[in-house]
Design a protein around this motif. Structure first.
Motif, PDB file in Angstrom:
ATOM      1  N   PRO A  69       0.763  -1.196   0.163  1.00 51.88           N
ATOM      2  CA  PRO A  69      -0.074   0.012   0.302  1.00 51.88           C
ATOM      3  C   PRO A  69       0.334   1.763  -0.275  1.00 51.88           C
ATOM      4  CG  PRO A  69      -0.971  -1.585   1.128  1.00 51.88           C
ATOM      5  CD  PRO A  69       0.304  -2.104   0.739  1.00 51.88           C
ATOM      6  N   GLY A  83      -4.067   6.321   4.606  1.00 49.80           N
ATOM      7  CA  GLY A  83      -4.390   5.137   3.542  1.00 49.80           C
ATOM      8  C   GLY A  83      -4.482   5.925   2.584  1.00 49.80           C
ATOM      9  N   ARG A 138      -6.865   4.675  -2.769  1.00 53.58           N
ATOM     10  CA  ARG A 138      -7.248   4.411  -1.517  1.00 53.58           C
ATOM     11  C   ARG A 138      -6.195   3.151  -1.830  1.00 53.58           C
ATOM     12  NH1 ARG A 138     -12.087   4.862   0.435  1.00 53.58           N
ATOM     13  NH2 ARG A 138     -11.980   6.871   1.703  1.00 53.58           N
ATOM     14  N   ALA A 139      -5.610   3.049  -0.796  1.00 54.15           N
ATOM     15  CA  ALA A 139      -4.631   1.431  -1.857  1.00 54.15           C
ATOM     16  C   ALA A 139      -4.874   0.804   0.115  1.00 54.15           C
ATOM     17  CB  ALA A 139      -2.597   1.152  -1.285  1.00 54.15           C
ATOM     18  N   SER A 140      -5.191  -0.444  -0.061  1.00 49.82           N
ATOM     19  CA  SER A 140      -5.688  -1.430   1.193  1.00 49.82           C
ATOM     20  C   SER A 140      -5.179  -2.599   1.522  1.00 49.82           C
ATOM     21  CB  SER A 140      -6.888  -0.620   1.965  1.00 49.82           C
ATOM     22  OG  SER A 140      -7.914  -1.710   0.978  1.00 49.82           O
ATOM     23  N   THR A 148      -2.658  -6.347  -2.419  1.00 49.79           N
ATOM     24  CA  THR A 148      -3.680  -5.407  -2.169  1.00 49.79           C
ATOM     25  C   THR A 148      -5.004  -4.550  -2.866  1.00 49.79           C
ATOM     26  OG1 THR A 148      -1.481  -3.945  -1.252  1.00 49.79           O
ATOM     27  CG2 THR A 148      -2.893  -2.319  -1.788  1.00 49.79           C
ATOM     28  N   VAL A 203      -6.370  -1.555  -4.903  1.00 50.78           N
ATOM     29  CA  VAL A 203      -6.741  -0.137  -4.696  1.00 50.78           C
ATOM     30  C   VAL A 203      -7.906   0.264  -5.700  1.00 50.78           C
ATOM     31  CG1 VAL A 203      -5.521   1.517  -6.163  1.00 50.78           C
ATOM     32  CG2 VAL A 203      -4.064  -0.298  -5.859  1.00 50.78           C
TER      33      VAL A 203
END
Length: 561
Positions: free
Chosen positions: A155, A178, A490-492, A499, A501
């Motif tokens: 992330p 994030g 947003r990356a989680s 990940t 995105v």
């Protein structure tokens, strides 16, 4: 409060029967409150538009009716021809619209309204430009443009790459919680503000020009000189704060004037060119400079512009009185009676003649021919091919010593102090002399000269007004061409160690291909399969679709008008 006892039984009355306390009535908002309310109403864009419309509406009489500053003789003629409407219009200042108190009031209110509306808006826009981009909404999938995909990168690496890509496209980027927030397109709102500020500057420049500037007109005959002094103007309109000492000490001399006309076809007699050859000095000790003054080619001297407005004929006469002495020898400007062939009329006044003062009313035909019925003379061409003058002679008292101002183009007191000379009518060609009956004197038509009518205009707000007009055009063009764009990434962490995105975009107006290019750059050459929607219509599901609904600092809303 203690209980109230019943008068008859001596018992205590219930609390419900107690008299209520008097509630103070609310007071009005007061003078200060009314001032605040009035200021808020005045500084709205709606009020500014209404005032701008009133300025345009108030300018209509200035175009439809003659104005004293430009044509006082036409105003006098209008008042003479319209006995009822004329005085009524005069009371409303419709013959002097742009100097009228009511027009000045509208103009000042418009200036204040725009200033009170635009300046606070510009301050807020500046603050918004310095603030952080709005934080990412909770649900990026509800935005008009959105894409979701998975990648093997961490992330933090994804957000670092997003920062790099977005900054490369000149976005303002902020990474927190994030997610990366990016925004650009403030230039569109800047252009909008520049347009309004330029309009404000244009109003200020026009007002300054009217206050400190001046304009005047003067008639110069060939061989004569005009000095830029108040007494030499035929008409002069100063600004309200104009000072006589502001006049630059330049001089203009008319050496020669030439007009060219069509000689064949349906356009015969139509003017094709006017040239006034002049020489001028910007100050008494300055060097003589020559200039060809033409239409739309004004002379710039002494901070003013000198324009060529018109021309006409100025025949030259020599008048001798009854004693044989030369009492008058000069050119006399004639005013055109009809513009096509320049049939003109003029007045020769000879106050130095003795024992009686002399006067002549004359009509000039530049190219004299007989009319179709052969009963009168007409002019067939505006050029002086065969000039002929008819004279009517008068003697007596011209009334110049009475203290009452007179027009140089009109004879006063005919039939009263000035009597027609019997047999004093005569037709003259250049070089001919007419001896007045009764040995009253003589008049000689010596020849023809021409004159030019010049307009001198000094407007200190001219250059600022031009700059403001250019900025207004550039500002309004920019406001239409540049649109605000926002992008969030947003990356989680997802399942399987990959990940997730999420990319969302919002463009004020129609979506562009820029969002797709950003997504392609973020996904890289591998181009993992994306899910979600891209470029479709947004779902209208409340505030979550609005960017900045859950944000830290900054402002996601547009500045209000």
């Amino acid at each position: 409060m203690s209980d109230i006892k019943d008068i008859e039984t001596g018992t205590q009355a219930p609390a419900a029967r107690q008299a209520p306390e008097e509630v103070p009535r609310p007071r009005g908002i007061g003078p200060l409150g009314w001032l605040r309310w009035g200021w808020r109403q005045l500084t709205t864009m709606r009020t500014a538009l209404i005032l701008l419309f009133l300025v345009a509406l108030g300018s209509v009489p200035g175009s439809a009716l003659p104005q004293r500053g430009q044509a006082p003789e036409k105003v006098a003629a209008y008042l003479s021809d319209h006995k009822t409407l004329g005085p009524f219009f005069d009371k409303l200042s419709l013959f002097d619209v742009f100097s009228a108190p009511w027009f000045a009031a509208i103009y000042i209110l418009l200036f204040v309204s725009l200033a009170g509306c635009v300046i606070p808006r510009a301050v807020k826009h500046f603050q918004s430009m310095r603030a952080r981009p709005p934080a990412a909404p909770r649900n990026l999938g509800r935005l008009p443009q959105s894409v979701t995909y998975e990648t093997d990168g961490a992330p933090d690496d994804v957000l670092a790459e997003a920062r790099k890509v977005l900054r490369g496209r000149r976005f303002r980027v902020d990474v927190s919680d994030g997610a990366a927030s990016a925004e650009k397109g403030y230039l569109g709102e800047t252009g909008n503000l520049v347009f309004h500020l330029a309009l404000l500057g244009l109003l200020f420049a026009l007002g300054a020009g009217n206050l400190f500037g001046y304009r005047g007109s003067v008639l110069i005959t060939e061989g004569k000189t005009f000095a830029n002094s108040l007494g030499q103007y035929d008409e002069f309109t100063p600004g309200r704060l104009f000072d006589d000492g502001d006049l630059a000490p330049f001089t203009v001399s008319l050496d020669d004037f030439k007009a060219e006309y069509e000689v064949k076809g349906d356009k015969r007699g139509q003017a094709t060119a006017f040239d006034a050859w002049i020489h001028y000095r910007d100050r008494p000790s300055g060097k003589d400079e020559k200039y060809d003054l033409r239409l739309n080619h004004p002379l710039k001297v002494g901070g003013a512009k000198v324009y060529l407005l018109g021309h006409g004929y100025a025949p030259k006469f020599t008048v001798k009185d009854a004693k044989g002495d030369v009492a008058f020898q000069d050119t006399v400007p004639f005013l055109a009676m009809e513009p096509r062939n320049l049939t003109s009329e003029g007045v020769i006044k000879v106050p130095d003649a003795e024992p009686d003062q002399l006067a002549f009313y004359a009509i000039l035909w530049p190219t004299a021919v007989a009319s179709e019925d052969g009963k009168q003379i007409v002019s067939a061409f505006p050029g002086a091919l065969r000039p002929v003058i008819t004279l009517s002679s008068f003697k007596g008292d011209l009334g110049l010593d009475s203290g009452t101002p007179q027009s140089v183009y009109k004879l006063e007191g005919i039939g009263k102090t000035l009597q027609p000379i019997k047999g004093g009518e005569k037709l003259l060609e250049p070089g001919e002399t007419f001896k007045l009956p009764g040995n009253a004197g003589s008049i000689t038509f010596d020849g023809m000269a021409e004159y030019a009518t010049l307009s001198v205009n000094h407007d200190p707000g001219r250059i600022p007004a031009l700059i403001a007009a250019v900025l207004a055009v550039l500002g309004v063009a920019t406001s239409f061409l540049v649109r605000r764009r926002r992008v969030w990434v947003r990356a989680s962490a997802g399942t399987g160690g990959r990940t997730v995105v999420e990319v969302g975009g919002l463009t004020l107006g129609n979506p562009t291909s820029e969002f797709d290019e950003i997504v392609t750059a973020l996904r890289g050459p591998d181009g993992a399969d994306a899910t979600g929607r891209d470029g479709t219509e947004p779902e209208q599901n409340g505030s979550e679709a609005e960017p900045g609904a859950d944000r830290g600092s900054g402002s996601a809303t547009e500045p209000k008008e």
